[in-house]
Design a protein around this motif. Sequence first.
Motif, PDB file in Angstrom:
ATOM      1  N   ALA A  35       0.819  -1.221   0.000  1.00 19.15           N
ATOM      2  CA  ALA A  35       0.000   0.000   0.000  1.00 19.15           C
ATOM      3  C   ALA A  35       0.845   1.261   0.000  1.00 19.15           C
ATOM      4  O   ALA A  35       0.311   2.369  -0.139  1.00 19.15           O
ATOM      5  N   GLY A  36       2.148   1.130   0.190  1.00 19.04           N
ATOM      6  CA  GLY A  36       3.008   2.303   0.245  1.00 19.04           C
ATOM      7  C   GLY A  36       3.067   2.930   1.614  1.00 19.04           C
ATOM      8  O   GLY A  36       3.536   4.052   1.778  1.00 19.04           O
ATOM      9  N   ASP A  37       2.564   2.207   2.647  1.00 19.29           N
ATOM     10  CA  ASP A  37       2.596   2.709   4.019  1.00 19.29           C
ATOM     11  C   ASP A  37       3.852   2.218   4.731  1.00 19.29           C
ATOM     12  O   ASP A  37       4.576   1.363   4.228  1.00 19.29           O
ATOM     13  N   ARG A  38       4.053   2.762   5.908  1.00 16.93           N
ATOM     14  CA  ARG A  38       5.201   2.348   6.709  1.00 16.93           C
ATOM     15  C   ARG A  38       4.872   1.028   7.400  1.00 16.93           C
ATOM     16  O   ARG A  38       3.957   0.956   8.227  1.00 16.93           O
ATOM     17  N   PRO A  39       5.586  -0.073   7.102  1.00 19.87           N
ATOM     18  CA  PRO A  39       5.257  -1.375   7.697  1.00 19.87           C
ATOM     19  C   PRO A  39       5.771  -1.458   9.134  1.00 19.87           C
ATOM     20  O   PRO A  39       6.661  -0.697   9.525  1.00 19.87           O
ATOM     21  N   PRO A  40       5.240  -2.388   9.925  1.00 15.96           N
ATOM     22  CA  PRO A  40       5.713  -2.561  11.297  1.00 15.96           C
ATOM     23  C   PRO A  40       7.171  -3.017  11.366  1.00 15.96           C
ATOM     24  O   PRO A  40       7.850  -2.803  12.367  1.00 15.96           O
ATOM     25  N   ALA A  41       7.638  -3.645  10.330  1.00 17.05           N
ATOM     26  CA  ALA A  41       9.048  -4.025  10.206  1.00 17.05           C
ATOM     27  C   ALA A  41       9.363  -4.112   8.722  1.00 17.05           C
ATOM     28  O   ALA A  41       8.485  -4.420   7.909  1.00 17.05           O
ATOM     29  N   ALA A  42      10.589  -3.812   8.378  1.00 15.16           N
ATOM     30  CA  ALA A  42      10.967  -3.855   6.962  1.00 15.16           C
ATOM     31  C   ALA A  42      11.065  -5.296   6.491  1.00 15.16           C
ATOM     32  O   ALA A  42      11.572  -6.160   7.220  1.00 15.16           O
ATOM     33  N   PRO A  43      10.546  -5.603   5.290  1.00 17.80           N
ATOM     34  CA  PRO A  43      10.735  -6.958   4.756  1.00 17.80           C
ATOM     35  C   PRO A  43      12.216  -7.238   4.552  1.00 17.80           C
ATOM     36  O   PRO A  43      13.013  -6.311   4.332  1.00 17.80           O
ATOM     37  N   ARG A  44      12.589  -8.495   4.644  1.00 19.84           N
ATOM     38  CA  ARG A  44      13.986  -8.850   4.406  1.00 19.84           C
ATOM     39  C   ARG A  44      14.398  -8.405   3.004  1.00 19.84           C
ATOM     40  O   ARG A  44      13.585  -8.417   2.074  1.00 19.84           O
ATOM     41  N   PRO A  45      15.671  -7.994   2.796  1.00 17.34           N
ATOM     42  CA  PRO A  45      16.077  -7.422   1.505  1.00 17.34           C
ATOM     43  C   PRO A  45      15.760  -8.311   0.312  1.00 17.34           C
ATOM     44  O   PRO A  45      15.293  -7.829  -0.718  1.00 17.34           O
ATOM     45  N   GLU A  46      15.988  -9.634   0.429  1.00 20.56           N
ATOM     46  CA  GLU A  46      15.737 -10.509  -0.709  1.00 20.56           C
ATOM     47  C   GLU A  46      14.240 -10.619  -1.008  1.00 20.56           C
ATOM     48  O   GLU A  46      13.839 -10.782  -2.166  1.00 20.56           O
ATOM     49  N   ILE A  47      13.409 -10.503   0.042  1.00 22.84           N
ATOM     50  CA  ILE A  47      11.963 -10.550  -0.154  1.00 22.84           C
ATOM     51  C   ILE A  47      11.477  -9.238  -0.763  1.00 22.84           C
ATOM     52  O   ILE A  47      10.662  -9.236  -1.701  1.00 22.84           O
ATOM     53  N   ALA A  48      11.979  -8.123  -0.253  1.00 24.78           N
ATOM     54  CA  ALA A  48      11.590  -6.821  -0.801  1.00 24.78           C
ATOM     55  C   ALA A  48      11.955  -6.715  -2.274  1.00 24.78           C
ATOM     56  O   ALA A  48      11.180  -6.205  -3.093  1.00 24.78           O
TER      57      ALA A  48
END
Length: 436
Positions: A35-48
């Motif tokens: 959604a383009g919002d600030r997530p509760p934690a950043a996804p892991r780099p490979e997942i992002a």
Amino acid sequence: MADTAGSTVDVARISAMDARDAMRLLKGVRAAALAGDRPPAAPRPEIAASWRRMLAGGVHPDRDARSRTLSAAETEERRHVSPLRELLPLLRESLLPALDEALHIMVVADAEGRLLWREGHRSILRKADRLGFTVGADWDEAVVGTNGVGTALVTQRPVQVFSAEHFVSSHHDWTCAGAPVRDPRDGRLLGVIDVSGPLATMHPATLAWVSSVARLAERELRVRHLESLERLRTVASPLLARLPGRALAVDPNGWTAAVTGLAPTDRVPLPKGFGPGRMWVPQLGDCTVEPLPGGWLLRVAQDRTDAAVTRVVLDLSRAGSWSVTVYGAAGSWSQELSPRHAELLFLLAESPRGRSAAELSAELFGDPTRTVTVRAELSRVRRHLAGVLTHRPYRFAQDVEVELIRPQDGSVLLPHSTAPAVVRARLGHRGPGMVP
């Protein structure tokens, strides 16, 4: 996807959580990121990075798309040509004993993401069926989104995907860990070994386990390669000892088994379309190429035109010990034959004009539709007899003299065989002869 700050999803943390809590956290990360919002934690780099590829490629996050599943015949053809086939005993020994207890399944996919083998706990296999995680299915990342097979193929690195880290929402009850396998001879990507199961079975050590097995598989391929070079060296060394000038024996990938008259080299780059006859080879120049069991004999050409294979003797006279001997300008070599290959070469020796795969299938099995098996077996034969056998139709090369040696008692010709054509030949009781 919006920029994110703060902590990154921690594998150990989510593995220690209750499965429902872990799914809730990861779904929150995914929903906010999409959604383009600030997530509760950043996804892991490979997942992002994978999610960005999915958004750019138009994969729908909530629509479970599928490409056509391979037919049984298409799957079997891919299995026959996959080098991973030889590793199945090792993979089963290394993975399967623990899979039942861990409620996981093992999946082996080719370099295009097609699932070729799948084994493990029955109840998990049924769950995988409902997910479309079946033999012949396409799990390329661009088709089904972020997953342990497709994402490992894209990144060419081991990857573990938990629950809502899968881009497509229908996969959120699943967890998987996949590791790519490369051919140690040329670095080519062969496919992926994957261990998957329901979210409740997730464990952070699974990725290290699968990665270790993938490296073990590559070491096994390396050992087999060295053993095949040694077998080729055993055949080639006596031939090279009798040759004047410069020559070498190489395997199908150009790795050198033996040389004479040349400085030793690990590998010779073979040109596209490489095969028997006169051939320009980089680093060597104009060469005459002849087939050997498991490779090629390359002779740096002199001013005259050298002869290649001239004669083949197919010896079926001794029950249970069949062989083919190939004669060329450099000498001769012999190859023991399996029962199936002895049948095929007998049928081709009896058919100078050649046979299609369907005709050979009818002569072997009484069924013209079993062409996949025929093509696979002839592909194996031609690895040793390239330049001796041609295809479209399958036949011995036109300029090669073929001698067929039958048993004195024609009724014991290939006694194991139930092939209709062989049975008819036994009834004929014909003696030995020459096939022009």
